[in-house]
Design a protein around this motif. Structure first.
Motif, short mmCIF file in Angstrom:
data_model
loop_
_atom_site.label_atom_id
_atom_site.label_comp_id
_atom_site.label_asym_id
_atom_site.label_seq_id
_atom_site.Cartn_x
_atom_site.Cartn_y
_atom_site.Cartn_z
N PRO A 28 0.54 -1.32 -0.04
CA PRO A 28 -0.09 0.11 -0.10
C PRO A 28 0.87 1.20 0.09
CG PRO A 28 -0.54 -1.61 1.65
CD PRO A 28 0.59 -1.94 1.26
N SER A 72 0.54 5.05 1.20
CA SER A 72 -0.41 6.05 1.82
C SER A 72 -0.08 7.40 1.39
CB SER A 72 -0.20 5.96 3.39
OG SER A 72 -0.23 4.49 3.81
N THR A 109 -5.39 5.64 -0.15
CA THR A 109 -4.13 4.49 -0.25
C THR A 109 -4.43 3.66 -1.76
OG1 THR A 109 -4.53 3.79 1.94
CG2 THR A 109 -3.70 2.16 0.58
N TYR A 127 -1.95 1.59 -4.38
CA TYR A 127 -1.37 -0.04 -4.42
C TYR A 127 -0.12 -0.04 -5.33
CZ TYR A 127 -5.05 -1.16 -1.32
OH TYR A 127 -5.86 -1.36 0.02
#
Length: 966
Positions: free
Chosen positions: A16, A18, A99, A101
């Motif tokens: 992930p 952020s 978030t 990826y």
């Protein structure tokens, strides 16, 4: 597991990203990623696939529209390639705290294609040296083609200028970060003035737009005139423009800002110092040094000596253009006097640093096994055939993943697998995966193929094996590295055969020996190189693969067979014998047979074919031809073959003709010197044969050329064969024929003309044979001979005679006679033979014929004249005696006449033939020289002679007539 969906099952890992809450849409999100550390956290060993990084939006599946992974930059500095870390940037598309990826994978899990999304490429790392308009930039222009406008790698360049001082100089062209920077101005060519421009379009975030940053490095001599107006020296200008009307929205670098101290926009020289707002001019590369000094005079942060100009960060706030679509313009203006140029790197805007979360592994359906088959196999099948493949030629197979029950394709499987080709020729039981641990690996595919989710459990994989193998299987294991949890070998085995037989030749040393001196490629019926059928010759061929430059398939150790078809020459045949390539098998792909053989005569077209090498595929539908199962050579004319020898055998039992006269039944001998022939003439069977004794049936037609030969021999006496002619040879058109002695041939024993020969029994033998000398005109060829002639010898006693085989040395004897002219006068005449001591009457002669015309009459005396008397003789001799007499001449015709029998081949004299009256006629030859005698001289070559007298009596002359009564 994270709640977001997984982007693609072919990707094994993600982490992930952020994004902080202050970031707004169109911000540049930047994060440094150490993938090796992430893999370690996941417990995975492997090498990062640098093509694999993908950034998705918060749903986990939608790719970020603009994104890039730079392998050469980490933590804001140049970094080594291939070390498992780098910098990820993308343009934010979702406002607020979000978030994203980052997906990634290792090489072992299968190669990934390059990222299809466009990059930001502000660092010029996407592209190559010489690229004018880098990927994701809008345009590049220049007003003079001599200007540099291109991406450049790290380099140290020597630059000269005719007006520069010093010149040449060595300048540092290293990028600020990464592998490339962008070069603008004049470095390669003389300064001719002009402008060069590079542009890029993007949108500024509406909130928290942050700053625009660019790294610049000015280098060069610049102009020799100083002026406060920016029109007579070289400079760079960076600004944001309105895309619709090109109005300036924001200046970032250039003379218009008067900020030379913080953002030097032109090269400076030490003769005239720079001010806080304007560049100086003079010598090379002392852009902020004092006059003749290496010390900074403008308060720069570090000391840079000549040739080592620093990269300078030029920055500007974007607050005045927040939310606007802009066009970035980087422009270089050059005045045409001294060279100068600029390097640009690391263009960025609205950069927001993000943080990484914990890495995750994707869920992969576990397969129960694998299989492989041809790509034409029916969809959904879990087994299928793999047909024969060709070494050196690419081929495709479909790999399938099986469910745990191995009764269906596992359509959800995704992941990289290890794929091997195995030599499965070793026998043995198969394990539960259809494999055998004893099978050796032929090759392992690299990189490891990877099932993608879109493959639905069936994936086409390309193979190429350059050597030949009789028995091959495919083994698939998962995962591609580490301990396998699923394995499967193809249920069908297959062969990888050589593409063909190359360097194919058929040769010999001579017509009965193997070797490479002569090529056997003669298809003419006459002349040229020939080879004996059944005798060894050489066949060479090399099994090769299908590469552009074919290589030997060293694993081929087979033995091809021969396929024969007709050729077009006059020596070509339509039927064929047996062609044996020989007993030697190929060694390391090379066939060198020195005991090849052919059983027949003639020429043909030959193709080598190995039909057994691919025997594992005979039931899988592979075509049984040279495009499928068979390894074939090209077609080669081979010939011409001839018989090795002839066999000539007796075909009948010949019989000589005693006395050469079958009409005379009472015959038991033949005179020496008398010609005699056959009642039954000899006949032999000719068979043209190969070296093993088989009939060469194609030796016929124009190829049939035997020449007859005969030899007589006799145990006693010397035969005269001068009247014997060559036997007649006739073909049966099947490699056989007959040789026949002519029925009119005559033989004779040579008669000694000076010494009579004692009687003997004939023992005559005859050998019949044939030869074919027609091939001798070519070196290495020879004559085809008969091995054993046909012998006619009556099982050792000689050829039989139909009525006795006795031979006698004979003569015909005449005696003088006298008597009354009133009576017929008998003339004593008899045949005699030499009994070893003397000549005696040949009482066995009941066959000799002497006619009146054979006897010449002459020397008539005194009252006897021609044809007053005539010769009377009839029939054959009886017991050796003749009934020869002269017809009585009558009263007044007393006298004598000389008689001579013309036994030779020519006659002389005249004769009169009874009855009277008669007419004198020429005598003819009796052709019975074998009855001539030695009456005078030393030779038995004289005709018999006698005198007949009429009117002369044996007793006293006073008796004219006397008759005795009893």
């Amino acid at each position: 597991m994270a709640s977001a969906a997984w982007f693609n099952a072919a990707w094994s890992y993600r982490v992930p990203i952020s994004v902080p809450s202050g970031a707004s849409v169109n911000s540049t999100i930047k994060v440094d990623v150490d993938f090796n550390a992430l893999l370690t956290t996941l417990g995975v060993a492997g090498t990062l696939d640098v093509n694999s990084p993908r950034v998705t939006r918060p749903d986990g599946t939608t790719l970020s529209a603009i994104q890039e992974f730079t392998d050469t930059v980490y933590a804001g500095a140049t970094d080594a390639t291939g070390n498992g870390r780098g910098e990820v940037r993308f343009i934010l598309q979702d406002a607020g705290s979000a978030t994203y990826y980052l997906y990634f994978d290792i090489v072992a899990n299968g190669p990934k294609a390059a990222n299809p999304q466009p990059p930001i490429n502000g660092n010029f790392e996407v592209g190559s040296a010489g690229t004018a308009t880098p990927t994701a930039w809008l345009a590049s222009t220049r007003s003079n083609t001599g200007m540099d406008i291109q991406m450049r790698p790290a380099e140290t360049v020597s630059v000269s200028d005719p007006n520069g001082n010093p010149s040449p100089v060595s300048t540092n062209g290293n990028p600020n970060t990464g592998l490339y920077a962008y070069l603008m101005g004049y470095r390669s060519n003389a300064d001719a003035g002009g402008t060069a421009t590079l542009t890029k379009s993007f949108t500024i975030p509406a909130t928290n737009p942050g700053n625009f940053n660019i790294r610049l490095k000015p280098e060069g001599w610049d102009s020799s005139v100083y002026d406060t107006t920016p029109n007579i020296y070289d400079f760079i200008r960076v600004r944001l423009l309105n895309p619709s009307n090109s109005a300036v929205l924001l200046d970032i670098a250039g003379p218009q800002l008067s900020n030379y101290r913080t953002c030097p926009f032109s090269p400076n020289y030490s003769t005239n110092p720079a001010s806080a707002n304007n560049p100086g001019w003079g010598y090379y590369n002392d852009w902020d040094n004092g006059i003749n000094s290496d010390n900074h005079t403008l308060g720069m942060s570090a000391v840079y000596n000549r040739g080592l100009q620093p990269w300078t960060l030029c920055s500007a706030s974007l607050s005045t253009v927040a939310g606007k679509a802009v066009t970035l313009e980087i422009r270089v203006d050059n005045f045409n006097q001294y060279k100068s140029w600029f390097l640009v790197d690391d263009v960025e805007w609205s950069v927001v640093a993000a943080t990484l979360g914990a890495p995750e592994s994707g869920a992969v359906a576990a397969p129960g096994g694998f299989n492989a088959y041809d790509t034409t196999t029916t969809a959904g099948a879990i087994t299928g055939y793999i047909q024969t493949k060709v070494a050196g030629s690419p081929f495709n197979l479909d790999l399938i993943a099986l469910n745990t029950a191995k009764n269906a394709i596992l359509t959800t499987f995704a992941g990289a697998v290890k794929v091997e080709l195995l030599d499965s020729s070793m026998a043995g039981a198969l394990d539960a995966n259809g494999c055998n641990a004893a099978w050796q690996t032929i090759q392992t595919l690299t990189p490891n193929p990877a099932f993608a989710a879109t493959n639905n459990g069936r994936m086409t994989v390309a193979f190429q094996e350059n050597n030949a193998w009789r028995n091959v299987r495919v083994r698939v294991t998962y995962p591609a590295t580490g301990t396998a949890t699923a394995t499967g070998c193809s249920t069908d085995n297959f062969a990888i055969r050589p593409a063909n037989f190359a360097s194919f030749s058929v040769t010999d040393a001579d017509w009965q020996s193997a070797g490479t001196t002569r090529s056997l490629n003669n298809m003419a019926a006459t002349g040229g190189t020939v080879h004996k059928a059944g005798q060894p010759f050489t066949v060479n061929a090399t099994a090769v693969n299908a590469l552009a430059t074919p290589a030997v398939t060293t694993n081929y150790t087979g033995m091809p067979s021969a396929s024969l078809t007709t050729c077009s020459g006059s020596g070509c045949t339509s039927t064929f014998g047996i062609f044996s390539v020989g007993s030697a098998t190929a060694i390391a792909g090379v066939l060198n047979s020195t005991n090849a053989g052919y059983t027949e005569a003639g020429a043909f077209t030959l193709q080598l074919q190995d039909t057994t090498f691919t025997s594992v595929d005979t039931a899988d539908g592979t075509p049984a031809n040279c495009a499928g199962l068979y390894i074939c050579s090209g077609a080669l004319v081979v010939g011409r073959f001839v018989p090795d020898h002839f066999s000539v055998t007796a075909g009948n039992t010949p019989v000589f003709k005693t006395f050469n006269d079958t009409v005379c039944t009472a015959r038991s001998f033949t005179y020496i010197g008398q010609g005699f022939g056959y009642v039954t003439a000899p006949q032999a069977l000719i068979t043209a044969q190969n070296a093993a004794g088989g009939t060469t049936q194609n030796y016929r037609g124009t190829l049939w050329r035997p020449v007859p030969a005969f030899v007589y021999s006799s145990a006693s006496g010397t035969l005269d064969t001068g009247l014997a002619t060559a036997p007649t040879v006739v073909s049966n058109n099947d490699g056989t024929g007959s040789e026949s002695v002519n029925g009119t041939d005559l033989l004779a024993y040579v008669r000694n003309s000076t010494t009579p020969q004692v009687p003997f029994n004939a023992n005559i033998s005859l050998n019949l044979s044939v030869t074919d000398p027609s091939e001798t005109g070519v070196t290495g060829n020879g004559t085809i001979n008969t091995t054993t002639p046909a012998a006619f010898n009556g099982t050792g006693s000689g050829i039989a005679f139909d009525s006795g085989n006795a031979f006698r040395y004979g003569r015909l004897r005449l005696s003088n006679a006298f008597g009354s002219e009133l009576l017929d006068l008998p003339i004593p005449a008899e045949t005699q033979y030499w009994n070893g001591t003397v000549f005696v009457t040949n009482t066995a002669d009941n066959c000799t014929v002497i006619t009146a015309t054979h006897i010449a009459m002459g020397n008539y005396l005194p009252n006897l004249s021609a044809c007053k008397t005539a010769i009377s003789i009839s029939g054959r001799l009886s017991a050796g005696k003749s009934n020869l007499k002269l017809v009585k001449p009558g009263i007044g015709n007393n006298g004598s006449v000389d008689l001579t029998v013309n036994l030779g081949t020519t006659a002389t004299g005249q004769t009169c033939v009874a009855p009277l009256p008669a007419t004198q006629q020429a005598a003819v030859a009796a052709n019975q020289t074998y009855l001539q005698g030695k009456w005078t001289g030393t030779s038995y070559n004289q005709n018999p002679h006698a005198r007949a007298t009429f009117g002369v009596y044996k007793n006293a002359n006073e008796f004219i007539y006397m008759r005795e009564m009893y």
